[in-house]
Design an enzyme around this catalytic site. Structure first.
Site, mmCIF file in Angstrom:
data_model
loop_
_atom_site.group_PDB
_atom_site.id
_atom_site.type_symbol
_atom_site.label_atom_id
_atom_site.label_comp_id
_atom_site.label_asym_id
_atom_site.label_seq_id
_atom_site.Cartn_x
_atom_site.Cartn_y
_atom_site.Cartn_z
ATOM 1 N N ASN A 207 0.674 -1.191 0.022
ATOM 2 C CA ASN A 207 -0.007 0.138 0.040
ATOM 3 C C ASN A 207 0.865 1.234 -0.060
ATOM 4 O O ASN A 207 2.068 1.202 -0.172
ATOM 5 C CB ASN A 207 -1.121 -0.105 1.229
ATOM 6 C CG ASN A 207 -0.152 0.007 2.516
ATOM 7 O OD1 ASN A 207 0.390 0.687 2.715
ATOM 8 N ND2 ASN A 207 -0.430 -1.198 3.195
ATOM 9 N N LYS A 285 8.724 -17.599 -9.462
ATOM 10 C CA LYS A 285 7.979 -16.715 -10.499
ATOM 11 C C LYS A 285 6.957 -17.075 -11.230
ATOM 12 O O LYS A 285 7.310 -18.225 -12.046
ATOM 13 C CB LYS A 285 9.036 -15.767 -11.273
ATOM 14 C CG LYS A 285 8.551 -14.713 -11.928
ATOM 15 C CD LYS A 285 9.572 -13.935 -12.860
ATOM 16 C CE LYS A 285 8.912 -12.927 -13.553
ATOM 17 N NZ LYS A 285 9.700 -12.260 -14.732
#
Ligand code: C5P
Length: 396
Positions: A207, A285
């Protein structure tokens, strides 16, 4: 800090020359400095310059002291109010973490019963090395205060964390250690910054919290004399000197760290903890398949650190939370205070047009059992000072 005594251990790194300025500035503020040089420090600064600046005898050889004719090493190790290591090399940190005592500096550090503060300085790879990070964690666990290092260009030509903190910051951290404010002897836990919740090894959910308000609070509490434990997610703002720093990434790590630190006298949860984490984050990944298949993320709720502290067995006598809202600020924050069980909620409106998130100013309302108290718009540092003073009042 007028009249205080510092035993200043200078270890052998290129940053050793900055220790001369630390001596000068401490003496300007009335601190008497007893210098100790390691053998390799003498390759970087001369005993003559150290002695001239400190106006004191320079100690460097363990065996000079062992006849105990003048001052034995035990006495020397306990002769100060604070032992500072500037710079602390990777080698000396390793010795400290393992309790080695093969020269005067390491022997003094093992024998001392006074608080110890270190300002590490080393190449970025040495700093990042798991061995150094393990030693750092051991030293923090042993109660050593660590100032820096900071990120920046280094004498070796590389860039990154490992550069010694500025002299002014080191002196400030020493001053903070001696600060005799209303919170002297009180321990305060502060959580700060965002958390990063991994999706895979290279991606995460985060955030926009910069960590500015939490950092300002840690500074203000430190300046009132508190022993500040600063648990921070990956923030934009570097952690302040003179506090104990515990870096974490995820909400779960933050909770584990916080629980390890309890009991404390007060806890201030200023972190913007991610509400959700990704279930089954991938160890590899996640690849783009090429056939247009999109990954699906499943979420689980993160633990609520503020509620856990507030409702736990080791509850501090004062627990303060924050409420970042975008609408019905007071109403939502009041309900949040009751739901989480904290004593105060510091509520603010973080709608984008307020510029509060990532900005320098804040407009807050402090909600406690008696009601809501609206504060004027002011710099985050002032909000922090006012809140720290209110905390000092409450802890009496
Ligand atoms: O519920 P909300 O995220 O709005 O609550 C904000 C307050 O709760 C802040 O003090 C924040 O630090 C704390 N919090 C927490 N753990 C969470 C979520 C929020 O400590 N998982």
């Amino acid at each position: 800090m007028d009249g205080k005594k510092v035993l200043l251990i200078i270890a052998g790194g290129i940053a050793a020359f900055k220790a001369l300025d630390v001596i000068r500035r401490l003496r300007e503020r009335g601190v008497s400095v007893t210098p100790v040089l390691t053998k390799s420090a003498k390759e970087f600064v001369t005993p003559l310059s150290v002695s001239a600046l400190s106006a004191a005898k320079v100690y460097s050889d363990l065996f000079d002291l062992t006849d105990e004719a003048e001052m034995g090493h035990i006495e020397l190790s306990r002769s100060a109010d604070l032992v500072c290591v500037v710079p602390a090399t990777a080698d000396l940190m390793a010795k400290m973490a393992h309790g080695l005592a093969d020269d005067l500096a390491s022997t003094l550090l093992l024998a001392t019963d006074t608080p110890v503060m270190i300002a590490p300085a080393m190449n970025v790879r040495m700093w990042d090395h798991p061995a150094t990070q393990r030693n750092l964690a051991t030293l923090v666990g042993d109660g050593v205060t660590v100032v820096g290092p900071v990120e920046g260009p280094m004498a070796c030509g590389e860039f990154g964390p490992g550069r010694m903190s500025d002299v002014a910051d080191i002196v400030e951290a020493i001053a903070a250690h001696f600060a005799d404010g209303p919170l002297a002897g009180k321990s305060v836990l502060v959580t700060s910054g965002p958390t990063h919740e991994p999706i895979d090894p290279v991606r995460y959910i985060a955030n926009r919290s910069s960590g500015a308000q939490g950092t300002a609070l840690a500074v203000a509490l430190r300046d009132l004399g508190a022993d500040v434990h600063f648990v921070t997610g990956p923030a934009d703002v570097p952690p302040p000197p003179g506090v104990k720093v515990y870096p974490v990434q995820t909400a779960q790590e933050m909770l584990d760290q916080v629980q390890d630190l309890l009991p404390v006298d007060a806890a201030v949860c200023a972190a913007a903890v991610a509400d959700w984490r990704v279930v089954g984050a991938s160890d590899e990944k996640i690849k783009k398949d090429g056939d247009g298949t999109l990954p699906t993320l499943n979420f689980a709720e993160n633990p609520d650190i503020l509620a856990t502290i507030s409702q736990g067995k080791k509850r501090p006598s004062l627990v303060v939370g924050f409420a970042a809202e975008t609408e019905k600020v007071i109403e939502h924050a009041t309900a949040k205070r009751a739901r989480k069980g904290c004593d105060w909620i510091v509520a603010n409106d973080v709608s984008p047009e307020t510029g509060i998130m990532g900005g320098d100013r804040n407009t807050v309302t402090v909600i406690d059992a008696k009601g809501a108290e609206a504060w004027d718009d002011m710099p985050k540092a002032d909000v922090a000072r006012r809140l720290a003073a209110r905390i000092a009042d409450a802890l009496g």
